[in-house]
Design an enzyme around this catalytic site. Structure first.
Site, PDB file in Angstrom:
ATOM      1  N   GLY B 487       0.789  -1.218   0.000  1.00  0.00           N
ATOM      2  CA  GLY B 487       0.000   0.000   0.000  1.00  0.00           C
ATOM      3  C   GLY B 487       0.820   1.265   0.000  1.00  0.00           C
ATOM      4  O   GLY B 487       0.364   2.319  -0.430  1.00  0.00           O
ATOM      5  N   GLY B 489       3.278   2.371  -1.709  1.00  0.00           N
ATOM      6  CA  GLY B 489       3.538   3.052  -2.973  1.00  0.00           C
ATOM      7  C   GLY B 489       4.923   2.841  -3.548  1.00  0.00           C
ATOM      8  O   GLY B 489       5.257   3.397  -4.594  1.00  0.00           O
ATOM      9  N   ARG B 530      12.622   1.703   4.370  1.00  0.00           N
ATOM     10  CA  ARG B 530      13.945   1.557   3.778  1.00  0.00           C
ATOM     11  C   ARG B 530      13.905   1.207   2.300  1.00  0.00           C
ATOM     12  O   ARG B 530      14.921   1.228   1.627  1.00  0.00           O
ATOM     13  CB  ARG B 530      14.732   0.450   4.496  1.00  0.00           C
ATOM     14  N   GLY B 734      13.481   7.775   3.231  1.00  0.00           N
ATOM     15  CA  GLY B 734      12.196   7.143   3.532  1.00  0.00           C
ATOM     16  C   GLY B 734      11.315   8.075   4.340  1.00  0.00           C
ATOM     17  O   GLY B 734      11.804   8.833   5.178  1.00  0.00           O
ATOM     18  N   GLU B 737       6.862   5.887   7.538  1.00  0.00           N
ATOM     19  CA  GLU B 737       6.440   5.747   8.935  1.00  0.00           C
ATOM     20  C   GLU B 737       6.294   7.097   9.617  1.00  0.00           C
ATOM     21  O   GLU B 737       5.482   7.267  10.532  1.00  0.00           O
ATOM     22  CB  GLU B 737       7.487   4.968   9.736  1.00  0.00           C
TER      23      GLU B 737
END
Ligand code: FES
Ligand code: FES
Lengths: 183, 784
Positions: B487, B489, B530, B734, B737
């Site tokens: 999900g 992407g 990551r 990244g 999160e």
């Protein structure tokens, strides 16, 4: 069933969800809880959204059932489906079939819903990924596309650089105050 | 760098069409002929000896093919610490733990058989609070801890205690620095355990094959880690195990490591090799599969009168629950991040991962950082107030900047990104410094708050991944990787990277949507934000390999040196003579001269990436290099609180992240908004509740609310900064999160601003807020 006649004999206790997934292999409809709390299994029964995990298959006898598999017609995505793609309303996609069917039910009932009516209609469908903003936006856009039939700006989302209304958002290094509003 | 054509564009997901039509296949949508269905029986007790299990009535149910209990399975599982059984053996350690499993022709038969299993338990003493579990007299959740295999040199289980890991960080002399500080404070905070709540529950299908082989389909973030851990657990060669990951309906960390795969496998084996499918019910997803660990924090801060932080000491006590295989790494990562993104010369952190008799913890989006920063960022606000400083100004003076070192001794550079710019951008976006606007009703009050966030991928020092790019007959490219896009992407971003590198339009680049350890190349596991970074670099290298092959063949075809050839717009041509180009499609399988002679062969590029320069942390001081890259950010919120109901409404939230480079603004925005709303769940709604016997009281969506479409903030303002990351693909870091981290902290700070009341516990539910409002208003008994 999506405009086709289906004939079957089912156990009295079989849910519509089990019937769709297990018997008809219409596995686009998802199970997220099995007890009517998440909306992942939403389908239309006689045009109204129902949670298929709480409806018995026999209750659909003689009725019209619409599932996600019937949403695109003749290989052409519906305005709602296109709007979901363009708005970025999909991540893992597990909630998506139920979301689209809830939105479809809303747009059948109210072709030009207000923002509040959209939120109200979608609040029974849980999504853990998107934060809902893009989903609400997609429903809004689809409703408008319907009101103005040939708006013509929507594509199935495969073109280079992703044409469409999102162009350039957030792509500049700093965009304080950009975007994010609701409508 | 040449102008980018595809990277940075809002390309929609390639899988979106399959997802809006219901064509995307998730694990339980796959039907192998003859698949049996499985169900589990779970423990009603938090701590008990299994005296006996009578399976006779269950076995007599028509359609039942196999009944397994822990007695049949003497295997321990784990990635970092092998402390878990496939099914509870001899003892149960939490209410909800699986004690037996049944495979049958139908799910109804399997469930009926589970009801007919008779288990005799003898209740044992239990411990539920990790602070109690650290006491010497506490019952031991794992009396055999000393014998458990674990990643040595990284984790340190303490035999004879409930401590699965103790991570230390020591920098400078924090005790002396605190003693010398003008202002000191000590505050304690806590977070409850929460659930990931992927909309697709855990599910796996296993097909045990002749010759000791097995094929698995699973809703997992980790195809290769699943394969590796199955190989270790069952002593099988890796090649005997083939793991497929179809579409996955959300993971958020909860589907990292091993899940239901070993159970599905042993059931399939027990059924003579019939495929077996097992999926969690929603109740089991809450009560049996892992959660996010709870945390108790105590933080001491020191500062000079002019607003310089002098020292931070923290004790983090994690409520690991009954198993800590993954929890130990959360406790480790949150320790080396456990002071927030601040420049500190003196710091001492002790992070204890402690067993209790509750559902166990694992990775969850943010990996411990939301939890520790709930405390750190609330404490920073208190210190600012104690100093009479504006919270933004106080943070600005103390944030990491060029020349400072992190608490593990890593020099901070501009290549890390700019936390100060994040703070300023977020604060400005909500009009920081101006009083909140007037509330919408007389019984409502408004407040503003900010909070910082940071996180790096928590992964072994040798984490690696690979990518394969192959060209099709029509000159299009296929990307093969084993990172999973559940999900977030990443696959779309990797397509963009490949399109950019190969000089192809995006619709000529595809990515394979099923991971398959027999077909797609190695990736450690898809966690920790990551994969855009590591997978992106691997794809860049694979594309370079393809281009090198294309140039070599074109050089032969054109009779020119390869190094004068350019690849662009799907063609290879001499730099001086673009008209003499050869299309990729005429090179993809090899080039054929007009007379029929052929050269070259199918173009397949290979790329790889391995974490570079990471070190294990010193066991005594935590000093070392734990992070491939860091991502920094800040939230600023304005809220309105209803003082009659305790309800919080988020009027506006601005989230600034230093992404390095936004590879896809549409999908990046999706991560930010989705993360904020998930963070809002942790902030105001979510938390496990247990009774005094350790039974989970809210394992369903009625009693455990997650945000719905009605809970959206009124306005969300994502702000993406682009201070490039050296070594990142196009400078990217990244960000998947991060948007979730520190949302509770910012709301807690805004709540203090609105009400003048301090909150130490999450969630900031309306009940909790109202209770404190009423207490604050009640006349004090000791004042006349
Ligand atoms: S599966 Fe039917 S409402 Fe959740
Ligand atoms: S997109 Fe994953 S649950 Fe909605």
């Amino acid at each position: 069933m999506n405009g086709r006649l289906e004939t079957a004999t089912v156990p009295a206790g079989m849910t519509l969800l089990e019937f769709l997934r297990g018997r008809l292999c219409l596995v686009g409809t998802k199970e997220g809880c099995g007890i009517g709390e998440c909306g992942a299994c939403t389908v239309l029964l006689d045009g109204k959204p129902v949670t298929a995990c709480l409806v018995l298959a026999v209750e659909a006898d003689g009725g019209a059932v619409d599932t996600i598999e019937g949403e695109a017609r003749d290989g052409e995505l519906s305005a709602l489906q296109k709007a979901f793609i363009e708005a970025g309303a999909i991540q893992c996609g597990f909630c998506t079939p139920g979301m689209i069917m809830s939105a479809r039910g809303l747009l059948r009932r109210i072709p030009n819903p207000t923002d509040d009516e959209i939120v109200e209609a979608m609040a029974g469908n849980l999504c853990r990924c998107t934060g809902y903003e893009a989903i609400l936006e997609a429903v809004r856009v689809a409703a408008q596309a319907k009101a103005v039939p040939h708006a013509g700006q929507m594509v199935a989302g495969q073109s280079a650089g992703g044409s469409g209304s999102q162009g350039g958002r957030l792509s500049s290094p700093r965009v304080p105050g950009e975007g994010g509003g609701r409508g | 760098m040449a102008e980018l054509r595809v990277v940075g564009q809002p390309v929609p997901r390639e899988d979106a069409v399959d997802k809006v039509t219901g064509a995307a296949r998730y694990t339980t949508d796959l039907a192998l002929p003859g698949t049996l269905r499985a169900a589990i029986l779970t423990s009603p007790h938090a701590s008990a000896r299994i005296v006996r299990i009578d399976t006779s009535a269950a076995l007599a149910v028509p359609g039942v093919r196999a009944v397994l209990t822990g007695a049949d399975l003497d295997i321990r599982l784990g990635l970092y610490l092998r402390d878990k059984r496939i099914l509870a053996r001899d003892v149960v350690r939490y209410q909800g733990e699986a004690v037996a499993a049944v495979a049958a022709d139908t799910l109804d038969a399997a469930r009926e058989a589970c009801h007919l299993l008779r288990v005799e338990y003898q209740e044992l003493p239990a411990v539920f609070d990790p602070r109690d579990a650290r006491k010497p007299e506490a019952p031991l959740v794992h009396p055999d801890l000393a014998t458990y295999d674990h990643m040595r040199g990284v984790f340190f289980p303490k035999a004879g205690t409930n401590i699965a890991h103790h991570q230390k960080v020591r920098k400078g002399d924090s005790a002396a620095a605190l003693a010398a500080s003008d202002v000191c404070l000590e505050v304690s905070f806590d977070n409850p355990p929460v659930q990931h709540v992927p909309m697709e529950t855990h599910a796996a299908i296993a097909h045990a094959l002749p010759g000791g082989r097995v094929e698995v389909w699973t809703s997992s973030q980790s195809p290769y880690t699943v394969r590796h851990l199955l190989a270790l657990a069952f002593g099988m060669p890796h090649a005997a195990i083939r793991v497929h990951v179809p579409h996955v309906g959300g993971g958020f960390g909860g589907k990292a490591g091993l899940g239901l795969e070993p159970l599905a496998y042993v059931l399939s084996r027990a059924c003579g090799g019939r495929p077996v499918e097992i999926a969690m019910t929603r109740e089991e997803e809450f009560n049996t599969t892992p959660s996010r660990q709870g945390l108790y924090s105590t933080i001491r801060l020191g500062a000079t009168r002019d607003g310089r932080l002098t020292a931070l000491e923290a004790e983090y006590v994690w409520d690991a629950g009954a198993y800590a295989d993954y929890g130990v790494n959360v406790g480790r990562a949150a320790a080396y991040s456990g002071a927030g993104p601040y420049a500190l010369d003196h710091c001492s952190i002790d992070s204890y991962v402690v067993y209790t008799n509750k559902v166990y913890g694992t990775a969850y989006r943010g990996f411990g950082h939301l939890e520790v920063l709930w405390g750190v960022e609330r404490a920073m606000d208190r210190m600012a107030r104690a100093l009479g400083l504006d919270p933004v100004e106080f943070r600005r003076r103390n944030l990491l900047r060029e020349g400072a070192t992190t608490i593990t001794g890593e020099p901070f550079t501009n290549g890390h990104g700019k936390p100060i710019e994040c703070l300023e951008a977020a604060a400005e976006a909500i009009g920081w410094g101006r009083r909140p606007s007037a509330p919408s009703a007389p019984h409502k009050v408004r407040g503003k708050g900010v909070a910082m966030l940071h996180k790096a991928p928590a992964m072994p020092t040798y984490t690696s991944c690979a990518a394969i790019v192959k060209l099709d007959e029509d000159g299009a490219a296929d990307v093969l990787v084993s990172g999973v896009d559940y999900g977030q992407g990443t696959y779309t971003v990797l397509r963009q990277v490949a399109a950019e590198e190969l000089g192809l339009p995006i619709d000529k680049v595809h990515i394979t949507w099923e991971c398959d350890t027999a077909m797609t190349p190695y990736d450690w596991q898809t966690v920790a934000s990551r994969f855009a970074y590591m997978g992106g670099n691997a794809v860049i290298e694979a594309c370079a390999d393809c281009l090198c092959q294309l140039r070599a063949v074109a050089a032969g075809a054109l009779g020119v040196p390869a190094d004068g050839l350019v690849c662009r717009d799907g063609k290879v041509f001499p730099r001086q003579d673009p008209a003499r180009g050869i299309a990729y499609k005429d090179l993809a399988l090899g080039y054929t001269f007009p007379n029929g002679n052929s050269i070259g062969g199918p173009v397949i590029g290979h790329g790889r990436y391995i974490a570079t320069g990471l070190t294990n942390l010193d066991p005594e001081t935590g000093q070392g290099r734990p992070a491939q890259f860091w991502t920094y950010g800040a939230h600023a919120v304005e809220i309105e609180v209803d003082t009659e109901t305790g309800e919080i409404e988020v009027l506006r939230i601005a989230t600034a992240l230093d992404a390095g480079k936004v590879l896809n603004p549409l999908l990046c925005r999706g991560q930010v908004v989705g993360g904020i709303v998930q963070g809002l769940g942790s902030a105001v709604l979510e938390g496990f509740r247990f009774d005094d016997k350790g039974r989970l009281l809210n394992p369903n969506f009625v009693d455990y609310k997650i945000p719905t479409a009605k809970d959206l903030p009124r306005e969300i303002v994502p702000i993406l900064l682009e201070n490039p990351q050296p070594g990142g693909p196009y400078g990217a870091r990244g960000v998947a999160e991060h948007p979730m981290i520190s949302v509770p902290s910012a709301i807690g700070n805004a709540l203090r601003d609105a009400l003048g009341i301090e909150f130490e516990s999450l969630p900031l539910s309306s009940e909790r807020v109202l209770e404190k409002i009423l207490v604050a208003r009640a006349p004090r008994p000791d004042t006349p």
